[in-house]
Design an enzyme around this catalytic site. Structure first.
Site, short mmCIF file in Angstrom:
data_model
loop_
_atom_site.label_atom_id
_atom_site.label_comp_id
_atom_site.label_asym_id
_atom_site.label_seq_id
_atom_site.Cartn_x
_atom_site.Cartn_y
_atom_site.Cartn_z
N HIS A 41 0.81 -1.23 0.00
CA HIS A 41 0.00 0.00 0.00
C HIS A 41 0.84 1.28 0.00
O HIS A 41 0.28 2.37 -0.06
CB HIS A 41 -0.94 0.00 1.21
CG HIS A 41 -2.06 -0.97 1.10
ND1 HIS A 41 -1.95 -2.28 1.53
CD2 HIS A 41 -3.30 -0.86 0.58
CE1 HIS A 41 -3.09 -2.91 1.30
NE2 HIS A 41 -3.93 -2.08 0.73
N HIS A 48 -2.70 -5.55 -6.16
CA HIS A 48 -2.94 -6.75 -5.36
C HIS A 48 -4.43 -7.09 -5.34
O HIS A 48 -5.27 -6.26 -5.65
CB HIS A 48 -2.41 -6.57 -3.93
CG HIS A 48 -3.00 -5.41 -3.21
ND1 HIS A 48 -2.51 -4.12 -3.32
CD2 HIS A 48 -4.06 -5.33 -2.37
CE1 HIS A 48 -3.23 -3.30 -2.58
NE2 HIS A 48 -4.18 -4.01 -1.99
N CYS A 83 -14.55 -4.90 3.53
CA CYS A 83 -13.57 -4.99 2.46
C CYS A 83 -12.27 -5.49 3.06
O CYS A 83 -12.05 -5.39 4.27
CB CYS A 83 -13.37 -3.67 1.74
SG CYS A 83 -12.96 -2.29 2.79
N HIS A 85 -8.55 -8.22 2.04
CA HIS A 85 -7.65 -8.91 1.14
C HIS A 85 -7.64 -10.40 1.45
O HIS A 85 -7.48 -10.77 2.61
CB HIS A 85 -6.22 -8.38 1.29
CG HIS A 85 -6.13 -6.89 1.22
ND1 HIS A 85 -6.20 -6.09 2.36
CD2 HIS A 85 -6.00 -6.06 0.17
CE1 HIS A 85 -6.10 -4.83 1.99
NE2 HIS A 85 -5.98 -4.78 0.68
N GLU A 103 -15.33 -9.09 11.21
CA GLU A 103 -15.55 -7.67 11.48
C GLU A 103 -16.92 -7.38 12.09
O GLU A 103 -17.04 -6.53 12.97
CB GLU A 103 -15.38 -6.85 10.20
CG GLU A 103 -13.96 -6.81 9.69
CD GLU A 103 -13.77 -5.85 8.53
OE1 GLU A 103 -14.70 -5.07 8.21
OE2 GLU A 103 -12.68 -5.87 7.94
N GLU A 130 -4.24 2.60 -2.78
CA GLU A 130 -5.00 1.38 -3.07
C GLU A 130 -4.88 1.06 -4.56
O GLU A 130 -5.56 1.66 -5.39
CB GLU A 130 -6.48 1.57 -2.71
CG GLU A 130 -6.75 1.64 -1.23
CD GLU A 130 -6.58 0.30 -0.52
OE1 GLU A 130 -6.17 -0.68 -1.15
OE2 GLU A 130 -6.87 0.25 0.69
N GLU A 132 -5.70 -1.86 -6.55
CA GLU A 132 -6.38 -3.12 -6.27
C GLU A 132 -7.11 -3.69 -7.48
O GLU A 132 -7.70 -2.96 -8.29
CB GLU A 132 -7.37 -2.95 -5.11
CG GLU A 132 -6.64 -2.66 -3.81
CD GLU A 132 -7.53 -2.71 -2.59
OE1 GLU A 132 -7.01 -3.02 -1.51
OE2 GLU A 132 -8.73 -2.42 -2.70
#
Length: 197
Positions: A41, A48, A83, A85, A103, A130, A132
């Site tokens: 990041h 990624h 959100c 990874h 979460e 980001e 992504e």
């Protein structure tokens, strides 16, 4: 958290200081390697794999979360339901379901793929980027939330109109509108025309 081959080395029973690795991908989303999460990041960012979840209640309202103030990236801003990874080797669908439970303390009663989107969003507050290749998911939540306070400061269910008002007033994540717009066709299919998404 269920222990799978992908999550086995990342479970909370291991050393908390262990580096979290992300999957690096090419422009087509093909895995080409791994990188440590924070390094991926840092500007200019490394492309990624990521995921974004949009859960709705039975009235067609979107579940938003305000990210906890202690998070290193985009603390205190509003964003989509969840959100994150996938771990290297973990399927995006499995990662989305796992992180939603970690979460928010709920498992979606329905979770469906909603396409992918690729973006590059710098975060002006932190200087992080980001980059992504993001897998999108939409679904339903039908059980009470039990948010982890280290991850989530606050939650809210909003209609499309309430989201527009909140988005004009509050600070949202840099990626929020990009992922929502990309997921809208699946959102409309899930919630129906009356919900206004």
């Amino acid at each position: 958290m269920p222990i799978t081959p992908a999550t086995e080395t990342h479970s909370s029973t291991n050393d908390a200081a262990q580096a979290i690795l992300l999957e690096l991908v090419d422009e087509k989303g093909v895995t080409i390697g791994t990188a440590e999460k924070l390094a991926a990041h840092q500007a200019p960012g490394q492309l990624h794999r990521a995921f974004s979840v949009f859960l709705f209640d039975e009235q067609g309202r979107l579940l938003l979360q305000q990210r906890a103030l202690g998070k290193y990236h985009s603390p205190g801003v509003w964003s989509n339901t969840c959100c994150g990874h996938p771990y290297p080797g973990e399927a995006p669908f499995a990662a989305a379901a796992r992180r939603t439970y970690e979460e928010l303390g709920v498992s979606p009663s329905l979770l469906a793929e909603a396409g992918t989107v690729r973006y590059n969003h710098p975060d002006p507050a932190s200087g992080l980027v980001e980059q992504e290749f993001n897998h999108l998911f939409v679904g339903l939540v039908q059980t009470p939330l039990a948010p982890d306070p280290e991850e989530v400061a606050e939650t809210a269910f909003v209609t499309a109109q309430e989201l527009a008002e909140r988005h004009a007033r509050d600070t949202f994540s840099a990626w929020f509108m990009t992922v929502l717009d990309a997921a809208r066709p699946a959102v409309r299919e899930l919630t129906g025309p009356a919900a206004g998404w």
